[in-house]
Design an enzyme around this catalytic site. Structure first.
Site, PDB file in Angstrom:
ATOM      1  N   GLU A 307      59.956  29.983  35.225  1.00 11.57           N
ATOM      2  CA  GLU A 307      59.380  30.764  36.324  1.00 11.57           C
ATOM      3  C   GLU A 307      58.059  30.196  36.815  1.00 11.57           C
ATOM      4  O   GLU A 307      57.010  30.843  36.681  1.00 11.57           O
ATOM      5  CB  GLU A 307      59.094  32.200  35.848  1.00 11.57           C
ATOM      6  CG  GLU A 307      60.304  32.998  35.509  1.00 11.57           C
ATOM      7  CD  GLU A 307      59.946  34.297  34.787  1.00 11.57           C
ATOM      8  OE1 GLU A 307      60.802  35.179  34.767  1.00 11.57           O
ATOM      9  OE2 GLU A 307      58.828  34.423  34.235  1.00 11.57           O
ATOM     10  N   CYS A 378      29.379  41.328  51.192  1.00  9.08           N
ATOM     11  CA  CYS A 378      28.116  41.862  50.686  1.00  9.08           C
ATOM     12  C   CYS A 378      28.125  41.888  49.184  1.00  9.08           C
ATOM     13  O   CYS A 378      28.229  42.951  48.561  1.00  9.08           O
ATOM     14  CB  CYS A 378      27.894  43.258  51.244  1.00  9.08           C
ATOM     15  SG  CYS A 378      27.381  43.148  52.933  1.00  9.08           S
TER      16      CYS A 378
HETATM   17  N1  LLP Z   1      56.227  34.563  34.813  1.00  7.12           N
HETATM   18  C1  LLP Z   1      55.483  35.613  34.428  1.00  7.12           C
HETATM   19  C2  LLP Z   1      56.092  36.676  33.645  1.00  7.12           C
HETATM   20  C3  LLP Z   1      54.135  35.681  34.802  1.00  7.12           C
HETATM   21  O1  LLP Z   1      53.415  36.715  34.402  1.00  7.12           O
HETATM   22  C4  LLP Z   1      53.569  34.649  35.582  1.00  7.12           C
HETATM   23  C5  LLP Z   1      52.179  34.703  36.002  1.00  7.12           C
HETATM   24  C6  LLP Z   1      54.390  33.578  35.961  1.00  7.12           C
HETATM   25  C7  LLP Z   1      55.712  33.566  35.550  1.00  7.12           C
HETATM   26  C8  LLP Z   1      53.891  32.449  36.803  1.00  7.12           C
HETATM   27  O2  LLP Z   1      52.902  31.723  36.175  1.00  7.12           O
HETATM   28  P1  LLP Z   1      52.318  30.394  36.850  1.00  7.12           P
HETATM   29  O3  LLP Z   1      53.415  29.345  36.861  1.00  7.12           O
HETATM   30  O4  LLP Z   1      51.874  30.735  38.213  1.00  7.12           O
HETATM   31  O5  LLP Z   1      51.208  30.015  35.966  1.00  7.12           O
HETATM   32  N2  LLP Z   1      46.050  35.518  39.266  1.00  7.12           N
HETATM   33  C9  LLP Z   1      45.881  34.495  38.256  1.00  7.12           C
HETATM   34  C10 LLP Z   1      47.198  34.079  37.667  1.00  7.12           C
HETATM   35  C11 LLP Z   1      47.964  35.213  37.064  1.00  7.12           C
HETATM   36  C12 LLP Z   1      49.293  34.803  36.539  1.00  7.12           C
HETATM   37  C13 LLP Z   1      50.122  35.992  36.220  1.00  7.12           C
HETATM   38  N3  LLP Z   1      51.428  35.692  35.747  1.00  7.12           N
HETATM   39  C14 LLP Z   1      45.137  33.317  38.851  1.00  7.12           C
HETATM   40  O6  LLP Z   1      44.810  33.355  40.036  1.00  7.12           O
HETATM   41  O7  LLP Z   1      44.842  32.334  38.165  1.00  7.12           O
END
Ligand code: LLP
Length: 462
Positions: A307, A378
């Site tokens: 994912e 702000c």
């Molecule tokens: N699968 C699950 C169950 C997840 O919780 C996440 C990300 C992904 C896949 C995808 O992960 P990635 O490949 O994008 O690392 N807002 C934070 C990142 C939060 C990620 C949450 N879960 C940021 O801006 O760094």
């Protein structure tokens, strides 16, 4: 701590693994020092669509999808499916693009689910996540026949009731915390014991036993996700082995799981010193670990699911801002303020994330000053880039911030009642609008002024 200069014309672009670049794979600088993305001059896009503007490069997005699929085909001997983690950037256009590349989608809410479906995703290739899915969200998942990632006992009971009422079976992936640590920001680590997501590894047996007696549930497989923006490969190799063992346990308890979903997490390059592994290396590590563990434990090869979110979309994105005010504090710093900030990119203030930027109309000018790029909100912490070397920056200049395709638009807010930016998809010299810019009027749309609010005027104060 100074960010190295951004020099796209000197960089080797990795076309096979876009997560390793700072800029989109189609980024080019012309003889007039102008930066182009997707065959579009960024200054033209800013003039036409206004700023701040999210620009997404279609070539980068498709290259990332192909890199994952190609690597799985090359390195994994069994079946596989890539699910785009749509939380990284959820929109109709993105769902349609990912679907057109043969990816399924991971969604975490009714909103993301409906976006995926409206964008053309096949519900059979959608998985619904969440540690506190509402009844309505679960009903929607059942209605569309999407796979539910079972997170906790409360949800198990709720699903049992819903499936009973609807006389329906549900396809489940059971999420558990594999107890694997990785080095990333505390807020985006999820695979350790103290996580709000999923069952503990020790609870898994109990869950599997209970589901073995549940005619309403099909245990399709297992899921784990250890964190995000990870640069090490080892944790994902370790994870695969833990998961294969758990799959074996599910088989022992009478289930016939087919899917092993290792989540996402591969990191991307935000600043020149970041050096994430290539997509193919990540896939190879996971594939080899799953195949090896299956061999050792005498288990059939599962269908391998992953994912990725960030590594598919981050470096496809560039945000264009216009510079406004400037404040020089002698001996301290120079602030240069742009027309957006923490509302369109909350990552610096939330995770202290670093970014790289350039002046897209003067890409090759020497950096002669070091400035701090502040947003317009702000809040003193509303700083997008600290101590960044740039050519002399003047009011009216455009600023391009790189690698903003993931967790920017999807985490944007209206803080200070600032409308969210537009987004365009650029390809082959054409930019197509994929998200309209919000207007100030839009911001008032959801407010209600109650009819009987006392508006007779202020009480005299003595
Ligand atoms: N699968 C699950 C169950 C997840 O919780 C996440 C990300 C992904 C896949 C995808 O992960 P990635 O490949 O994008 O690392 N807002 C934070 C990142 C939060 C990620 C949450 N879960 C940021 O801006 O760094």
């Amino acid at each position: 701590m100074s960010s190295p200069r951004f020099r796209p014309y000197e960089e080797d672009i990795d076309r096979q693994s876009p997560n390793r670049n700072l800029a989109p794979v189609s980024a080019e600088v012309d003889a007039e020092q102008q930066l182009w993305v997707g065959g579009c001059r960024l200054a033209d896009l800013a003039a036409h669509y206004g700023t701040p503007l999210y620009v997404l490069d279609e070539t980068t997005l498709r290259a990332g999808c192909r890199a994952y699929r190609q690597a799985l085909t090359s390195h994994y001997p069994g079946e596989s499916l890539v699910l785009y983690a749509s939380k990284a950037h959820s929109s109709l256009a993105m769902a349609a693009l990912m679907t057109s590349e043969g990816l399924g989608l991971d969604v975490v809410s009714a909103g993301e689910l409906l976006t995926a479906i409206a964008g053309g995703a096949n519900p059979r290739n959608i998985v619904l996540h969440g540690n506190n899915k509402s009844r309505g969200e679960l009903e929607l998942a059942l209605e569309h026949g999407v796979t539910v990632v079972l997170d906790n006992w409360w949800e198990l009971d709720l699903l049992e009731r819903l499936c009973g009422q609807r006389e329906q079976r549900v396809r489940l992936l059971i999420r558990f915390t594999p107890g694997i640590e990785c080095h990333t920001h505390e807020y985006i680590r999820t695979g350790h014991l103290d996580s709000k997501f999923g069952f503990d590894l020790e609870e898994l047996d109990g869950v599997l036993r209970r589901l073995a007696m549940a005619p309403w549930a099909e245990v399709a497989g297992l899921h784990a996700h250890i964190g995000s923006q990870i640069f090490e490969l080892q944790p994902h190799g370790d994870l695969a082995a833990v998961m294969v063992k758990a799959l074996g346990r599910a088989r022992d308890l009478g289930h016939r799981p087919r899917d092993l979903n290792v989540g996402g997490g591969l990191g991307v390059r935000y600043v020149a010193s970041d050096d994430p592994p290539a997509i193919s290396a990540w896939v190879q590590t996971v594939s080899a670990a799953v195949a090896a563990a299956c061999g050792q434990q005498n288990q059939p090869l599962p269908r391998l699911l992953c994912e990725p979110g960030r590594s598919l979309v981050a470096t496809a994105g560039v945000t264009l801002y216009q510079v406004g005010s400037r404040k020089e504090i002698p001996g301290v710093r120079t602030y240069v303020a742009v027309d957006g900030g923490m509302s369109d990119n909350p990552r610096p203030i939330t995770y202290q994330s670093r970014y790289t930027a350039c002046l897209p109309q003067r890409c090759r000018d020497a950096a002669t000053e070091t400035v701090t790029v502040a947003g317009k909100h702000c809040e003193s912490g509303d700083v997008l880039l600290h101590h960044i070397p740039l050519p002399p920056v003047a009011s009216g200049d455009l600023l391009a911030v790189f690698a903003t395709g993931a967790y920017n638009a999807s985490m944007a807010s209206n803080y200070n009642r600032i409308p969210r930016p537009a987004a365009v998809l650029a390809h082959g010299g054409q930019a197509r609008l994929v998200q309209r810019r919000e207007t100030n009027q839009d911001l008032l749309h959801w407010d209600v002024l109650p009819e009987h609010l006392d508006q007779s005027g202020p009480v005299p104060i003595r």
